[in-house]
Design a protein around this motif. Structure first.
Motif, PDB file in Angstrom:
ATOM      1  N   ASN A  28      19.260  26.401  19.025  1.00 13.97           N
ATOM      2  CA  ASN A  28      18.536  25.912  17.853  1.00 13.97           C
ATOM      3  C   ASN A  28      18.362  24.402  17.922  1.00 13.97           C
ATOM      4  O   ASN A  28      19.298  23.682  18.248  1.00 13.97           O
ATOM      5  CB  ASN A  28      19.302  26.269  16.580  1.00 13.97           C
ATOM      6  CG  ASN A  28      18.979  27.663  16.116  1.00 13.97           C
ATOM      7  OD1 ASN A  28      17.890  28.184  16.374  1.00 13.97           O
ATOM      8  ND2 ASN A  28      19.924  28.296  15.453  1.00 13.97           N
ATOM      9  N   THR A  59      11.369  26.456  17.517  1.00  7.71           N
ATOM     10  CA  THR A  59      12.432  25.493  17.249  1.00  7.71           C
ATOM     11  C   THR A  59      13.672  25.805  18.060  1.00  7.71           C
ATOM     12  O   THR A  59      14.775  25.602  17.608  1.00  7.71           O
ATOM     13  CB  THR A  59      12.789  25.479  15.756  1.00  7.71           C
ATOM     14  OG1 THR A  59      13.041  26.823  15.368  1.00  7.71           O
ATOM     15  CG2 THR A  59      11.705  24.880  14.919  1.00  7.71           C
ATOM     16  N   ARG A  60      13.463  26.313  19.259  1.00  6.91           N
ATOM     17  CA  ARG A  60      14.599  26.565  20.135  1.00  6.91           C
ATOM     18  C   ARG A  60      14.259  26.090  21.537  1.00  6.91           C
ATOM     19  O   ARG A  60      13.099  26.069  21.932  1.00  6.91           O
ATOM     20  CB  ARG A  60      14.931  28.060  20.146  1.00  6.91           C
ATOM     21  CG  ARG A  60      15.532  28.530  18.830  1.00  6.91           C
ATOM     22  CD  ARG A  60      15.534  30.023  18.748  1.00  6.91           C
ATOM     23  NE  ARG A  60      16.644  30.609  19.460  1.00  6.91           N
ATOM     24  CZ  ARG A  60      17.821  30.865  18.931  1.00  6.91           C
ATOM     25  NH1 ARG A  60      18.057  30.561  17.685  1.00  6.91           N
ATOM     26  NH2 ARG A  60      18.773  31.407  19.637  1.00  6.91           N
TER      27      ARG A  60
END
Lengths: 146, 158
Positions: free
Chosen positions: A54, B40-41
């Protein structure tokens, strides 16, 4: 001849809209909660990886567009829209300024998979010189058939 | 005496909600257009802290992974085709680390190779080695400037 007026009652055809407000507000709440503005709209084909972690929100972004569009480098603090830069010195100046304000600021490199590594190397070097601590390389999820 | 009925009419009080649907749909359209489900990774790596006591790593004390244009590898000087990387890279590294678990992996990439080539190898290096639970402790990604500096320090012309 007497004409009998038609007294047939017209049946009102209505669509039941009482639940529309509920649905609409549900959608609004969903979008408000998941709202996420895009600070960089560079269209890239991200490389695919198995390992993906993340990335923190509000990280600074450095994007490199595909070779077809000239491998343009754009920078953003993560809060404002990205701006193009033309030299490596400008990337160093940008990164140094961001790090001076927040030494723990993370940086994301968002680069097209077909970009020459030379370009990514220059950005990495600029971030190293600017004493950036953590860099994320943005990627898509690799799949078994991918 | 006649009684007058109270004929006062009640005034109905209502909030006009006719425009609510318009406003709601306007908001929905606004959020749909401006909102993004962004990726978002990604792969992370931490850069070394400023430390003057960083030990110098000799080339023979490390595993040298050099990504070439096209995606093939030079692994400690030995060629490895791109198709073999997924099957052979990690077993080779696990074998080497069994002798010295502290050995760092140096990932170098030819400037003419693509970013995708480099990420492909880096991703494999970041995948946990299942063979005997051996883990790569350090993966170093030197830049061209850093490599040039080392060669210059060693007095080697490139």
């Amino acid at each position: 001849m007497a004409v009998i007026r038609g007294r047939v009652k017209k049946s009102g055809g209505e669509i039941f809209t009482a639940s529309m407000a509920d649905i609409v507000f549900l959608l609004i709440v969903f979008f408000v909660l998941t709202y996420n503005t895009e600070v960089d709209r560079t269209q890239v084909d991200l490389p695919e990886t198995w390992v993906r972690k993340n990335i923190p929100k509000k990280a600074a972004v450095i994007s490199i567009s595909s070779p077809d569009t000239g491998e343009i480098v754009r920078v953003s603090t993560g809060e404002e829209m990205s701006l193009p830069v033309s030299t490596n010195e400008e990337v160093i100046t940008f990164a140094s300024t961001v790090v001076a304000q927040d030494p723990t600021k993370e940086f994301i490199i968002k680069a097209d998979e077909d970009v020459h590594y030379e370009k990514v190397d220059a950005v990495l070097d600029a971030l190293k010189q600017s004493k950036v601590k953590t860099i994320y390389l943005l990627s898509d999820q690799r799949t078994v058939d991918g | 005496m006649g009684v007058f009925k109270n004929s006062k009419r009640e005034i109905e009080s209502e909030i006009f909600t006719g425009s609510m649907a318009d406003i709601s749909f306007l908001l929905i359209i606004y959020f749909m257009v401006t909102s993004v489900f962004s990726a978002t990774r990604g792969l992370d790596f931490a850069l070394p802290e400023d430390n003057t006591e960083t030990p110098e790593i000799k080339q023979e004390d490390s595993i040298d992974v050099f990504v070439q244009p096209g995606g093939d590898l030079q692994l400690d000087g030995n060629p490895m085709a791109k198709e073999q990387i997924a099957d052979k890279l990690l077993p080779y590294i696990a074998e080497t680390l069994r002798e010295n678990p502290k050995k760092p992996v140096i990932l170098r990439t030819d400037p003419e190779a693509t970013y995708g080539n480099m990420i492909y190898v880096f991703d494999i290096l970041r995948t946990p080695v299942e063979d005997g639970g051996i883990k790569i402790e350090t993966i170093s990604i030197p830049t061209q400037r850093e490599i040039s500096n080392i060669w210059t320090m060693l007095g080697v012309a490139q």
